[in-house]
Design a protein around this motif. Structure first.
Motif, PDB file in Angstrom:
ATOM      1  N   ASP A  76      25.212   4.441  -6.649  1.00 27.05           N
ATOM      2  CA  ASP A  76      23.753   4.320  -6.545  1.00 27.05           C
ATOM      3  C   ASP A  76      23.326   4.066  -5.105  1.00 27.05           C
ATOM      4  OD1 ASP A  76      23.219   4.631  -9.295  1.00 27.05           O
ATOM      5  OD2 ASP A  76      23.640   2.515  -9.668  1.00 27.05           O
ATOM      6  N   GLU A  77      24.092   3.224  -4.399  1.00 28.65           N
ATOM      7  CA  GLU A  77      23.782   2.971  -2.994  1.00 28.65           C
ATOM      8  C   GLU A  77      23.774   4.274  -2.203  1.00 28.65           C
ATOM      9  OE1 GLU A  77      26.396   0.094  -1.308  1.00 28.65           O
ATOM     10  OE2 GLU A  77      25.789  -1.524  -2.655  1.00 28.65           O
ATOM     11  N   SER A  78      24.792   5.083  -2.411  1.00 28.74           N
ATOM     12  CA  SER A  78      24.883   6.373  -1.706  1.00 28.74           C
ATOM     13  C   SER A  78      23.705   7.267  -2.062  1.00 28.74           C
ATOM     14  CB  SER A  78      26.202   7.070  -2.060  1.00 28.74           C
ATOM     15  OG  SER A  78      27.306   6.291  -1.638  1.00 28.74           O
ATOM     16  N   ALA A  79      23.311   7.249  -3.337  1.00 27.00           N
ATOM     17  CA  ALA A  79      22.194   8.080  -3.772  1.00 27.00           C
ATOM     18  C   ALA A  79      20.882   7.618  -3.143  1.00 27.00           C
ATOM     19  CB  ALA A  79      22.091   8.055  -5.294  1.00 27.00           C
ATOM     20  N   ILE A  80      20.708   6.301  -3.019  1.00 28.49           N
ATOM     21  CA  ILE A  80      19.498   5.760  -2.382  1.00 28.49           C
ATOM     22  C   ILE A  80      19.424   6.203  -0.927  1.00 28.49           C
ATOM     23  CG2 ILE A  80      18.382   3.623  -1.591  1.00 28.49           C
ATOM     24  CD1 ILE A  80      19.498   2.299  -4.165  1.00 28.49           C
ATOM     25  N   LEU A  81      20.540   6.125  -0.228  1.00 29.58           N
ATOM     26  CA  LEU A  81      20.572   6.510   1.191  1.00 29.58           C
ATOM     27  C   LEU A  81      20.333   8.008   1.378  1.00 29.58           C
ATOM     28  CD1 LEU A  81      23.628   4.365   2.379  1.00 29.58           C
ATOM     29  CD2 LEU A  81      21.203   3.885   2.750  1.00 29.58           C
ATOM     30  N   ALA A  82      20.747   8.801   0.392  1.00 27.59           N
ATOM     31  CA  ALA A  82      20.651  10.258   0.523  1.00 27.59           C
ATOM     32  C   ALA A  82      19.315  10.819   0.052  1.00 27.59           C
ATOM     33  CB  ALA A  82      21.788  10.919  -0.259  1.00 27.59           C
ATOM     34  N   ALA A  83      18.579  10.049  -0.746  1.00 26.21           N
ATOM     35  CA  ALA A  83      17.335  10.557  -1.323  1.00 26.21           C
ATOM     36  C   ALA A  83      16.339  10.955  -0.226  1.00 26.21           C
ATOM     37  CB  ALA A  83      16.717   9.512  -2.243  1.00 26.21           C
ATOM     38  N   LYS A  84      15.755  12.112  -0.370  1.00 26.65           N
ATOM     39  CA  LYS A  84      14.798  12.630   0.620  1.00 26.65           C
ATOM     40  C   LYS A  84      13.434  12.750  -0.059  1.00 26.65           C
ATOM     41  CE  LYS A  84      14.164  16.270   4.083  1.00 26.65           C
ATOM     42  NZ  LYS A  84      14.726  17.523   4.660  1.00 26.65           N
ATOM     43  N   VAL A  85      12.618  11.707   0.088  1.00 29.85           N
ATOM     44  CA  VAL A  85      11.317  11.640  -0.557  1.00 29.85           C
ATOM     45  C   VAL A  85      10.263  11.337   0.491  1.00 29.85           C
ATOM     46  CG1 VAL A  85      10.039  10.654  -2.499  1.00 29.85           C
ATOM     47  CG2 VAL A  85      12.540  10.587  -2.518  1.00 29.85           C
ATOM     48  N   GLU A  86       9.117  11.972   0.373  1.00 30.30           N
ATOM     49  CA  GLU A  86       8.049  11.744   1.341  1.00 30.30           C
ATOM     50  C   GLU A  86       7.533  10.310   1.252  1.00 30.30           C
ATOM     51  OE1 GLU A  86       4.976  14.614   0.834  1.00 30.30           O
ATOM     52  OE2 GLU A  86       6.089  16.214   1.831  1.00 30.30           O
ATOM     53  N   VAL A  87       7.312   9.707   2.414  1.00 32.75           N
ATOM     54  CA  VAL A  87       6.776   8.352   2.502  1.00 32.75           C
ATOM     55  C   VAL A  87       5.545   8.374   3.396  1.00 32.75           C
ATOM     56  CG1 VAL A  87       7.218   5.960   3.178  1.00 32.75           C
ATOM     57  CG2 VAL A  87       9.088   7.363   2.259  1.00 32.75           C
ATOM     58  N   SER A  88       4.413   7.987   2.852  1.00 33.37           N
ATOM     59  CA  SER A  88       3.189   7.930   3.640  1.00 33.37           C
ATOM     60  C   SER A  88       3.162   6.635   4.441  1.00 33.37           C
ATOM     61  CB  SER A  88       1.960   7.986   2.724  1.00 33.37           C
ATOM     62  OG  SER A  88       1.965   9.179   1.960  1.00 33.37           O
ATOM     63  N   SER A  89       2.379   6.603   5.492  1.00 33.50           N
ATOM     64  CA  SER A  89       2.265   5.385   6.298  1.00 33.50           C
ATOM     65  C   SER A  89       1.653   4.264   5.453  1.00 33.50           C
ATOM     66  CB  SER A  89       1.407   5.635   7.538  1.00 33.50           C
ATOM     67  OG  SER A  89       0.100   6.012   7.156  1.00 33.50           O
ATOM     68  N   ILE A  90       2.084   3.044   5.728  1.00 31.12           N
ATOM     69  CA  ILE A  90       1.579   1.887   4.994  1.00 31.12           C
ATOM     70  C   ILE A  90       0.443   1.260   5.797  1.00 31.12           C
ATOM     71  CG2 ILE A  90       2.182  -0.318   3.941  1.00 31.12           C
ATOM     72  CD1 ILE A  90       3.637   2.067   2.722  1.00 31.12           C
ATOM     73  N   ASP A  91      -0.786   1.508   5.361  1.00 28.29           N
ATOM     74  CA  ASP A  91      -1.954   1.026   6.102  1.00 28.29           C
ATOM     75  C   ASP A  91      -2.469  -0.309   5.580  1.00 28.29           C
ATOM     76  OD1 ASP A  91      -1.999   3.332   7.732  1.00 28.29           O
ATOM     77  OD2 ASP A  91      -2.992   4.450   6.117  1.00 28.29           O
ATOM     78  N   ASN A  92      -2.327  -0.519   4.275  1.00 27.28           N
ATOM     79  CA  ASN A  92      -2.818  -1.759   3.671  1.00 27.28           C
ATOM     80  C   ASN A  92      -1.762  -2.326   2.731  1.00 27.28           C
ATOM     81  OD1 ASN A  92      -5.694  -1.813   4.621  1.00 27.28           O
ATOM     82  ND2 ASN A  92      -5.700   0.189   3.597  1.00 27.28           N
ATOM     83  N   LEU A  93      -1.567  -3.637   2.793  1.00 22.45           N
ATOM     84  CA  LEU A  93      -0.621  -4.297   1.913  1.00 22.45           C
ATOM     85  C   LEU A  93      -1.367  -4.987   0.778  1.00 22.45           C
ATOM     86  CD1 LEU A  93       1.827  -5.887   4.517  1.00 22.45           C
ATOM     87  CD2 LEU A  93       2.134  -3.785   3.191  1.00 22.45           C
ATOM     88  N   PRO A  94      -1.000  -4.720  -0.468  1.00 25.99           N
ATOM     89  CA  PRO A  94      -1.732  -5.297  -1.608  1.00 25.99           C
ATOM     90  C   PRO A  94      -1.414  -6.775  -1.813  1.00 25.99           C
ATOM     91  CG  PRO A  94       0.182  -4.083  -2.382  1.00 25.99           C
ATOM     92  CD  PRO A  94       0.111  -3.850  -0.899  1.00 25.99           C
ATOM     93  N   GLU A  95      -2.367  -7.523  -2.302  1.00 23.88           N
ATOM     94  CA  GLU A  95      -2.105  -8.891  -2.736  1.00 23.88           C
ATOM     95  C   GLU A  95      -1.390  -8.825  -4.081  1.00 23.88           C
ATOM     96  OE1 GLU A  95      -2.578 -11.762  -1.071  1.00 23.88           O
ATOM     97  OE2 GLU A  95      -3.129 -10.452   0.597  1.00 23.88           O
ATOM     98  N   LEU A  96      -0.408  -9.687  -4.258  1.00 26.55           N
ATOM     99  CA  LEU A  96       0.404  -9.642  -5.470  1.00 26.55           C
ATOM    100  C   LEU A  96       0.125 -10.866  -6.333  1.00 26.55           C
ATOM    101  CD1 LEU A  96       3.793  -8.521  -3.847  1.00 26.55           C
ATOM    102  CD2 LEU A  96       2.017  -7.083  -4.877  1.00 26.55           C
ATOM    103  N   LYS A  97      -0.169 -10.634  -7.586  1.00 26.69           N
ATOM    104  CA  LYS A  97      -0.442 -11.701  -8.540  1.00 26.69           C
ATOM    105  C   LYS A  97       0.837 -12.069  -9.283  1.00 26.69           C
ATOM    106  CE  LYS A  97      -3.374 -12.930 -12.490  1.00 26.69           C
ATOM    107  NZ  LYS A  97      -4.420 -12.453 -13.449  1.00 26.69           N
ATOM    108  N   ILE A  98       1.130 -13.362  -9.341  1.00 23.57           N
ATOM    109  CA  ILE A  98       2.392 -13.827  -9.927  1.00 23.57           C
ATOM    110  C   ILE A  98       2.332 -13.836 -11.447  1.00 23.57           C
ATOM    111  CG2 ILE A  98       3.989 -15.778 -10.149  1.00 23.57           C
ATOM    112  CD1 ILE A  98       3.150 -16.645  -7.344  1.00 23.57           C
TER     113      ILE A  98
END
Length: 471
Positions: free
Chosen positions: A130-152
């Motif tokens: 799984d580690e190897s698969a995570i490193l190899a995955a080629k998926v588009e990532v958009s820029s992170i402009d805003n970070l959401p508040e997280l509710k516990i």
């Protein structure tokens, strides 16, 4: 727009023995998002999913990393359910019961200027594949402009408390005084709830607003003395603590002496009636010498290697478990306690082995349980800021000319066997074991020494590491 594999490759963050680790400054929002997106992509190849579980430890950087993970998952239309600051095994247990993948933001025991990510499939820890698969995955990532508040959401915390109390009587620890060295442990509030639910009087000690990097395999002299002093001052039956994310335990006896993690695991397995064990080569050979188990399988160091042995062991034996030298306990089978079923949790856990040992306090004391084991003593320590490449070069040099290097390391005994399962493990004629290994999580060289004397083991660890530092 960038791709996840490129972001990860260029980040400086790498997988170690337990998840992805790196400097906090390298875990930029896009990097955290890329890891989350790649992991989700790998999971989506197997099944549809619409939500992820996420939790954090008490490091200053962890909450923002969780926000970045949520922002990344949102790009795939996946909801993040945030469980706040809880132990890693609490998150893993709840996610497994609810068939959710999850990500724990933690650097475990390493210093606060570093952090990490632990990944769990719905059925448990990810594999090396799984580690190897995570490193190899080629998926588009958009820029992170805003970070959401997280509710516990508190459901994972509640489920973990229930798991560790419902199989035991509410007066299991009645009349016992248990100290909790809280420092900055992610489970410090949960542990009080668990022990009090089992009838103990709990004394909170050493709580810190700053992150404290407790390493259960290399306990500092200061923390050793704290335990002795607290046990005496507060008349404690035992003192309990963990590393930063609560998957590696520390338990002291009634004298304030911390138990080695593999000794704790051995005793817990004995009391649970475990038939077969998987445990790394770094663990004490008292496991085999005790003759308590039908089979002991030795592995490389790291929970993925221990877990990898569970399927075939479970096909042959009724009860299977594993543990590491750091004390993290992995239960692979259902176990009956007091007529109730304790569910498996095949990832490192700190609280279960402590409860199992503390449950014996009405019959005996912890030091007596330890004294009844075969007389084998392990000591360990490490050299910090010791590059992995330097460790590997040293091990290669020793293996190419042991006689020359053993003299440099001030080891005066006949070498009779070498084990290279993980690092360089040397067995000598007098039954002493010296094991050198680069850490998989940090730039450190670890040394384990096992012998028939606690003092001899501690002295030899210091001698070897001092000699290496002087080279």
């Amino acid at each position: 727009m960038a791709f996840s594999n490129e972001i990860i490759t260029n980040s400086g963050v790498t997988f170690g023995t337990s998840g992805a680790r790196g400097l906090v400054e390298d875990f930029k929002p896009e990097v955290c998002a890329a890891f989350a997106i790649s992991f989700a992509h790998v999971m989506q190849q197997e099944t549809s999913l619409d939500k992820f579980a996420v939790a954090i430890d008490n490091r200053p950087s962890s909450y923002q990393m969780a926000q970045s993970i949520a922002a990344g998952l949102d790009q795939l239309g996946i909801k993040t359910v945030y469980y706040g600051v809880i132990p890693t095994p609490a998150l893993a247990f709840y996610a497994m019961q609810n068939n959710m993948p999850c990500i724990m933001v933690t650097g475990s025991h390493i210093p606060f200027d570093r952090n990490g990510l632990k990944f769990y499939r719905p059925e448990g820890e990810i594999t090396k594949a799984d580690e190897s698969a995570i490193l190899a995955a080629k998926v588009e990532v958009s820029s992170i402009d805003n970070l959401p508040e997280l509710k516990i959401c508190s459901k994972a915390s509640d489920a973990y408390v229930l798991r560790n109390t419902e199989a035991f009587s509410s007066d299991l620890l009645s009349g016992k005084r248990i100290g909790i060295y809280e420092h900055s442990s992610a489970g410090r509030d949960i542990y009080r709830t668990i022990f009090e639910s089992l009838g103990a009087e709990v004394i909170s000690l050493g709580r810190s607003n700053d992150f404290v990097p407790i390493d259960t395999e290399a306990v500092s002299d200061e923390d050793k003395q704290k335990a002795r002093d607290w046990v005496k001052e507060f008349n404690l039956n035992a003192l309990f603590s963990t590393d930063g994310d609560g998957d590696r335990p520390l338990l002291s006896d009634e004298n304030g002496e911390w138990l080695r993690g593999d000794v704790l695991g051995l005793l817990c397995s004995k009391m649970l009636g475990i038939e077969a064990l998987a445990t790394p080569v770094s663990c004490n050979t008292a496991i085999e010498k005790s003759d308590l188990f039908k089979h002991v399988e030795r592995t490389k160091i790291g929970s993925p290697y221990v877990i990898a042995e569970f399927d075939w062991l479970s096909s042959k034996y009724k009860s299977v478990a594993g543990f590491e030298a750091n004390g993290g306990y992995l239960l692979a089978s259902e176990v009956e306690i007091n007529g109730k079923t304790l569910k498996p949790l095949p990832t490192r856990d700190a609280i279960l082995p402590a409860i199992i040992l503390l449950s014996q306090l009405n019959q005996t004391c912890i030091s007596k349980l330890v004294a009844d084991l075969p007389s084998r003593y392990t000591a360990s320590d490490r050299i910090k800021d010791f590059a992995r490449e330097k460790s590997l070069e040293l091990i290669e040099n020793i293996s190419s000319d042991p006689k020359k290097w053993l003299a440099k390391l001030e080891i005066n005994n006949t070498l009779i066997e070498v084990d290279t399962t993980d690092g360089f493990r040397m067995l000598f004629e007098n039954s002493t074991i010296v094991h050198l290994r680069p850490s998989g999580n940090a730039p450190e060289l670890r040394c384990y020494v096992e012998s028939d004397s606690e003092l001899k083991s501690e002295q030899l660890v210091n001698t070897v590491l001092n000699a290496i530092s002087a080279l």
